[in-house]
Enzyme design. Structure first.
Site, mmCIF file in Angstrom:
data_model
loop_
_atom_site.group_PDB
_atom_site.id
_atom_site.type_symbol
_atom_site.label_atom_id
_atom_site.label_comp_id
_atom_site.label_asym_id
_atom_site.label_seq_id
_atom_site.Cartn_x
_atom_site.Cartn_y
_atom_site.Cartn_z
ATOM 1 N N LYS A 114 0.824 -1.219 0.000
ATOM 2 C CA LYS A 114 0.000 0.000 0.000
ATOM 3 C C LYS A 114 0.852 1.259 0.000
ATOM 4 C CE LYS A 114 -4.450 -1.479 1.700
ATOM 5 N NZ LYS A 114 -5.465 -1.399 2.750
ATOM 6 N N LYS A 197 -8.213 -10.107 -8.548
ATOM 7 C CA LYS A 197 -9.356 -10.375 -7.683
ATOM 8 C C LYS A 197 -10.536 -9.479 -8.043
ATOM 9 C CE LYS A 197 -9.382 -10.805 -2.968
ATOM 10 N NZ LYS A 197 -8.847 -10.826 -1.600
ATOM 11 N N LYS A 200 -13.596 -3.797 -5.448
ATOM 12 C CA LYS A 200 -14.398 -2.577 -5.589
ATOM 13 C C LYS A 200 -13.583 -1.420 -6.144
ATOM 14 C CE LYS A 200 -14.644 -2.856 -0.595
ATOM 15 N NZ LYS A 200 -15.571 -3.330 0.405
#
Ligand code: TRP
Length: 335
Positions: A114, A197, A200
């Site tokens: 991240k 994957k 969203k």
């Protein structure tokens, strides 16, 4: 699934709508666990969500509560509450951040991914994220934590923190939690690119099915989902190097609650057109009632808030006891 599970805890971030991957990979299993474990606690982790800035956090929190209940999390069977509504989490987080080692946190792959090269500009909260997750779990003496592969390392860290704390303070305060890695439907991939994957944050809405999609949206997303030219095989070996086919059949199997192999026994030899027709029907049967229930629950916000308030109440009763013993162990002043 294992029998005799004492206490389950899991958390989910309120960062937008749930999609089919969340449902099949996590929530469906939580719903089943409610009938197996003695204590079930599910937490909407809004404190974790703010490790990156959020714009509609309160709205997303209520929406997620409606989604979880619509999926089958029953307030009579599970404690459902919002993390920031129980300040014991952030209080224990501080204590645990004094137990966790910098070296441990620095090895967390999720942080490294991240923060990437912007490490100096990542927030302290993002770095310390796993100690808050440890606090979530340890406050309730959870014995089992259902998580996806991506959270396994954080759970291992939680175990290390718990052990180190117990050692330092010569106590047995914390229960060492076990991961519960869920097999069926564990990884639903994007409908457009089966190497990624279902997520969203994906650019294309066509890559995911949301729990509030209409029948038409579900039908078109499945119709346009990527496949290959061959028919459906009858054996799992026939799915090798056919990621898209494997993903769709995995969704099918998970909706049927069966293995990939037994799904293939049924549908082996089908063309994709025929298979997609059946898959669409199954998805519509599953998702549309959930979507309707979400909308119904959202119409009565007070009712929803009542459920969360009650959940927080119950959660605090449990966490209060743990926190009291922790405070005693570290030697805090008893006012
Ligand atoms: N970190 C988890 C995720 O992003 C969410 C989470 C927070 C969690 N606290 C937890 C999961 C405790 C399990 C247990 O998916």
């Amino acid at each position: 699934m294992q029998k005799s599970i004492e206490a389950i805890f899991s958390g989910i971030q309120p960062s937008g709508k749930l999609h089919l991957g969340n449902y099949l990979g996590a929530i469906q299993n939580w719903v089943k666990l409610q009938n197996i474990a003695k204590q079930n606690i599910y937490c909407i982790v809004d404190c974790h969500a703010i490790t990156v800035p959020q714009t509609q956090l309160q709205k997303n929190t209520l929406h997620l509560a409606a989604e979880l209940i619509a999926c089958g999390i029953e307030p009579q069977k599970s404690i459902l509450f919002v993390q920031s509504d129980n300040s014991h989490h952030t209080e224990l987080n501080w204590i645990l951040s004094c137990t966790a080692l910098i070296g441990w946190l620095a090895r967390m792959t999720q942080f490294k991914e991240k923060a990437s090269r912007e490490r100096e500009n990542a927030s302290v909260g993002l770095y310390a994220y796993p100690t808050l997750m440890a606090a979530d779990i340890l406050l309730y003496k959870a014995t089992h934590v259902p998580v996806g592969e991506d959270q396994k390392q954080h759970l291992e860290l939680t175990r290390n923190i718990a052990q180190r704390f117990n050692n330092i303070y010569d106590s047995n305060i914390f229960t060492i939690p076990e991961p519960l890695i869920l097999e069926v439907g564990a990884r639903v991939m994007s409908l457009r690119d089966a190497t990624a994957k279902m997520s969203k944050s994906a650019k294309s809405e066509m890559s995911m099915i949301n729990l509030t999609d209409s029948s038409e949206q579900i039908a078109i997303k499945i119709r346009k989902s990527k496949t290959d030219a061959d028919a459906i095989p009858s054996e799992t070996q026939g799915l090798e190097n056919r990621l898209e086919a494997k993903n769709l059949i995995g969704i099918y199997a998970s909706l049927q609650n069966c293995s990939l192999q037994s799904a293939l026994q049924k549908i082996g030899g089908y063309s994709f057109a025929k298979f997609k027709g059946e898959l669409t029907e199954m998805l519509i049967d599953k998702i549309i009632p959930i979507g309707n229930e979400i909308n119904k629950l959202k119409e009565d916000e007070n009712h929803l808030r009542g459920i969360l308030a009650h959940g927080a109440e119950q959660a605090k009763k449990i966490s209060k006891t743990t926190l009291r013993t922790v405070r005693e162990a570290v030697g805090f002043y008893a006012p």
